[in-house]
Structures are given as C-alpha cells and as structure tokens.
Design a protein around this motif. Sequence first.
Motif, PDB file in Angstrom:
ATOM      1  N   LYS A  36       0.809  -1.215   0.000  1.00  0.00           N
ATOM      2  CA  LYS A  36       0.000   0.000   0.000  1.00  0.00           C
ATOM      3  C   LYS A  36       0.849   1.275   0.000  1.00  0.00           C
ATOM      4  O   LYS A  36       0.339   2.353  -0.286  1.00  0.00           O
ATOM      5  CB  LYS A  36      -0.907   0.022   1.234  1.00  0.00           C
ATOM      6  N   VAL A  37       2.139   1.155   0.324  1.00  0.00           N
ATOM      7  CA  VAL A  37       3.015   2.328   0.441  1.00  0.00           C
ATOM      8  C   VAL A  37       3.696   2.590  -0.901  1.00  0.00           C
ATOM      9  O   VAL A  37       4.019   1.677  -1.655  1.00  0.00           O
ATOM     10  CB  VAL A  37       4.071   2.083   1.548  1.00  0.00           C
ATOM     11  N   ASN A  38       3.943   3.850  -1.170  1.00  0.00           N
ATOM     12  CA  ASN A  38       4.634   4.272  -2.382  1.00  0.00           C
ATOM     13  C   ASN A  38       6.044   3.660  -2.391  1.00  0.00           C
ATOM     14  O   ASN A  38       6.769   3.756  -1.411  1.00  0.00           O
ATOM     15  CB  ASN A  38       4.704   5.804  -2.386  1.00  0.00           C
ATOM     16  N   PRO A  39       6.473   3.047  -3.486  1.00  0.00           N
ATOM     17  CA  PRO A  39       7.793   2.409  -3.557  1.00  0.00           C
ATOM     18  C   PRO A  39       8.942   3.384  -3.289  1.00  0.00           C
ATOM     19  O   PRO A  39       9.972   2.995  -2.749  1.00  0.00           O
ATOM     20  CB  PRO A  39       7.873   1.848  -4.974  1.00  0.00           C
ATOM     21  N   ASN A  40       8.788   4.645  -3.667  1.00  0.00           N
ATOM     22  CA  ASN A  40       9.853   5.623  -3.423  1.00  0.00           C
ATOM     23  C   ASN A  40      10.078   5.839  -1.925  1.00  0.00           C
ATOM     24  O   ASN A  40      11.209   6.040  -1.476  1.00  0.00           O
ATOM     25  CB  ASN A  40       9.523   6.955  -4.090  1.00  0.00           C
ATOM     26  N   ILE A  41       9.012   5.788  -1.165  1.00  0.00           N
ATOM     27  CA  ILE A  41       9.134   5.957   0.280  1.00  0.00           C
ATOM     28  C   ILE A  41       9.842   4.749   0.889  1.00  0.00           C
ATOM     29  O   ILE A  41      10.704   4.896   1.757  1.00  0.00           O
ATOM     30  CB  ILE A  41       7.753   6.178   0.926  1.00  0.00           C
ATOM     31  N   VAL A  42       9.508   3.550   0.412  1.00  0.00           N
ATOM     32  CA  VAL A  42      10.159   2.336   0.912  1.00  0.00           C
ATOM     33  C   VAL A  42      11.650   2.381   0.612  1.00  0.00           C
ATOM     34  O   VAL A  42      12.488   2.081   1.476  1.00  0.00           O
ATOM     35  CB  VAL A  42       9.508   1.076   0.296  1.00  0.00           C
ATOM     36  N   ILE A  43      12.014   2.781  -0.609  1.00  0.00           N
ATOM     37  CA  ILE A  43      13.425   2.865  -0.985  1.00  0.00           C
ATOM     38  C   ILE A  43      14.144   3.911  -0.139  1.00  0.00           C
ATOM     39  O   ILE A  43      15.270   3.703   0.306  1.00  0.00           O
ATOM     40  CB  ILE A  43      13.559   3.160  -2.492  1.00  0.00           C
ATOM     41  N   SER A  44      13.475   5.023   0.115  1.00  0.00           N
ATOM     42  CA  SER A  44      14.072   6.075   0.953  1.00  0.00           C
ATOM     43  C   SER A  44      14.299   5.577   2.372  1.00  0.00           C
ATOM     44  O   SER A  44      15.333   5.844   2.990  1.00  0.00           O
ATOM     45  CB  SER A  44      13.179   7.312   0.988  1.00  0.00           C
ATOM     46  N   ILE A  45      13.314   4.854   2.909  1.00  0.00           N
ATOM     47  CA  ILE A  45      13.446   4.319   4.265  1.00  0.00           C
ATOM     48  C   ILE A  45      14.584   3.296   4.326  1.00  0.00           C
ATOM     49  O   ILE A  45      15.382   3.293   5.272  1.00  0.00           O
ATOM     50  CB  ILE A  45      12.114   3.710   4.742  1.00  0.00           C
ATOM     51  N   LEU A  46      14.698   2.424   3.317  1.00  0.00           N
ATOM     52  CA  LEU A  46      15.793   1.448   3.288  1.00  0.00           C
ATOM     53  C   LEU A  46      17.152   2.153   3.181  1.00  0.00           C
ATOM     54  O   LEU A  46      18.119   1.756   3.842  1.00  0.00           O
ATOM     55  CB  LEU A  46      15.603   0.468   2.129  1.00  0.00           C
ATOM     56  N   GLY A  47      17.229   3.177   2.352  1.00  0.00           N
ATOM     57  CA  GLY A  47      18.474   3.944   2.236  1.00  0.00           C
ATOM     58  C   GLY A  47      18.864   4.595   3.553  1.00  0.00           C
ATOM     59  O   GLY A  47      20.034   4.589   3.953  1.00  0.00           O
ATOM     60  N   LEU A  48      17.873   5.159   4.236  1.00  0.00           N
ATOM     61  CA  LEU A  48      18.117   5.766   5.536  1.00  0.00           C
ATOM     62  C   LEU A  48      18.597   4.723   6.546  1.00  0.00           C
ATOM     63  O   LEU A  48      19.540   4.968   7.307  1.00  0.00           O
ATOM     64  CB  LEU A  48      16.846   6.447   6.051  1.00  0.00           C
ATOM     65  N   ALA A  49      17.962   3.555   6.535  1.00  0.00           N
ATOM     66  CA  ALA A  49      18.341   2.491   7.470  1.00  0.00           C
ATOM     67  C   ALA A  49      19.785   2.037   7.222  1.00  0.00           C
ATOM     68  O   ALA A  49      20.567   1.878   8.168  1.00  0.00           O
ATOM     69  CB  ALA A  49      17.379   1.312   7.347  1.00  0.00           C
ATOM     70  N   VAL A  50      20.140   1.849   5.944  1.00  0.00           N
ATOM     71  CA  VAL A  50      21.503   1.431   5.615  1.00  0.00           C
ATOM     72  C   VAL A  50      22.506   2.496   6.040  1.00  0.00           C
ATOM     73  O   VAL A  50      23.564   2.192   6.608  1.00  0.00           O
ATOM     74  CB  VAL A  50      21.628   1.122   4.102  1.00  0.00           C
ATOM     75  N   THR A  51      22.178   3.764   5.791  1.00  0.00           N
ATOM     76  CA  THR A  51      23.074   4.860   6.178  1.00  0.00           C
ATOM     77  C   THR A  51      23.263   4.906   7.694  1.00  0.00           C
ATOM     78  O   THR A  51      24.391   5.051   8.178  1.00  0.00           O
ATOM     79  CB  THR A  51      22.512   6.206   5.679  1.00  0.00           C
ATOM     80  N   LEU A  52      22.178   4.783   8.446  1.00  0.00           N
ATOM     81  CA  LEU A  52      22.266   4.820   9.900  1.00  0.00           C
ATOM     82  C   LEU A  52      23.066   3.646  10.449  1.00  0.00           C
ATOM     83  O   LEU A  52      23.904   3.809  11.345  1.00  0.00           O
ATOM     84  CB  LEU A  52      20.874   4.846  10.529  1.00  0.00           C
ATOM     85  N   ILE A  53      22.824   2.474   9.911  1.00  0.00           N
ATOM     86  CA  ILE A  53      23.549   1.288  10.378  1.00  0.00           C
ATOM     87  C   ILE A  53      25.039   1.431  10.075  1.00  0.00           C
ATOM     88  O   ILE A  53      25.890   1.133  10.923  1.00  0.00           O
ATOM     89  CB  ILE A  53      22.965   0.005   9.745  1.00  0.00           C
TER      90      ILE A  53
END
Length: 154
Positions: A36-53
């Motif tokens: 249900k979520v926009n794919p761009n938001i999912v990709i942004s969240i994954l990018g943020l998670a990888v950066t934080l980790i």
Amino acid sequence: MKLKNIKAVLIVLLTLGGLGFCGYTIAVFFFENIKKVNPNIVISILGLAVTLITFILTRHYERKKLIEQQIREQKLSAYEQFLEFLFTIFIRAKTGNPLTTLELNQLFYALNQKSILWLSSKSLKAYRKFIKLSLLIDPEELSELAKKGIQKSF
C-alpha cells in the motif's frame, strides 16, 4: 541460590519471548502493508536504514580502535618500565655494585602498579616468579645470578 537463578532465567526468557513477539508483529504488519506504500518511500526508508547502520558501525569501530590504541600506549609504558627495571638490575650486577634490599624493594614497588594493570598474563606470571625468587635470594646473590645470565646471553 537456585531460586534466584530460576527467577533470572524466567525473566530473561519472558523478555526474549516478548521481544520476539513484538518483532514478529512488526514484521507481519510491515509486510502486509508494504504493497500500500509508495515504492519511493520504501526505498528512501531502506536507504536511511543502511546509512544509519553504517554510521553506527563506523562509530563503534572507531571507538574500539581508539580504546585499543590507548591500551597499547599504557602497555608500552608498562613494558618500558619493566625493561628499565631489568636493565637496572643487570647493569648494577655487571658493574659490581649490587642492589641493596631497600633499593630492590623500591624498584619492585615502583613497577608493581603498572605491571599488574598492563602486563600480559604470561609476563605477569614471569614477573611474579622473579619477585618471589628475588625475595628469597640475597641481593648480592641476585646480582651474581644476573651477571651469570648476562655472560651467557652475550
């Protein structure tokens, strides 16, 4: 004693079970609603998670490296003092001016604090053995033994 251990094990198991259940619930919710979520938001969240980790891991390894460097400096200082101690004994033995019991004890006391904290276990065991033997032997005899050791070494 055993009752305390059983309570501790139960608390740990309940905590881990609760965390596992929460993790499972979050994962189910995430995978059910990801469509249900926009794919761009999912990709942004994954990018943020990888950066934080990556940032957190980098900071962790930097701190660990800094601590290791500080420990290495302290160990180096302890080993330098230890070698200075040994060479003092060897030089005094070679010159024929043996250490007195008081001088030997002062050298031991000066070295004990750093050696206990920073020498490796193998070096510390050898140092303890050396102290025990040197306390049993008269300082003049210790100087003679050091002379013989120096002569064998060179």
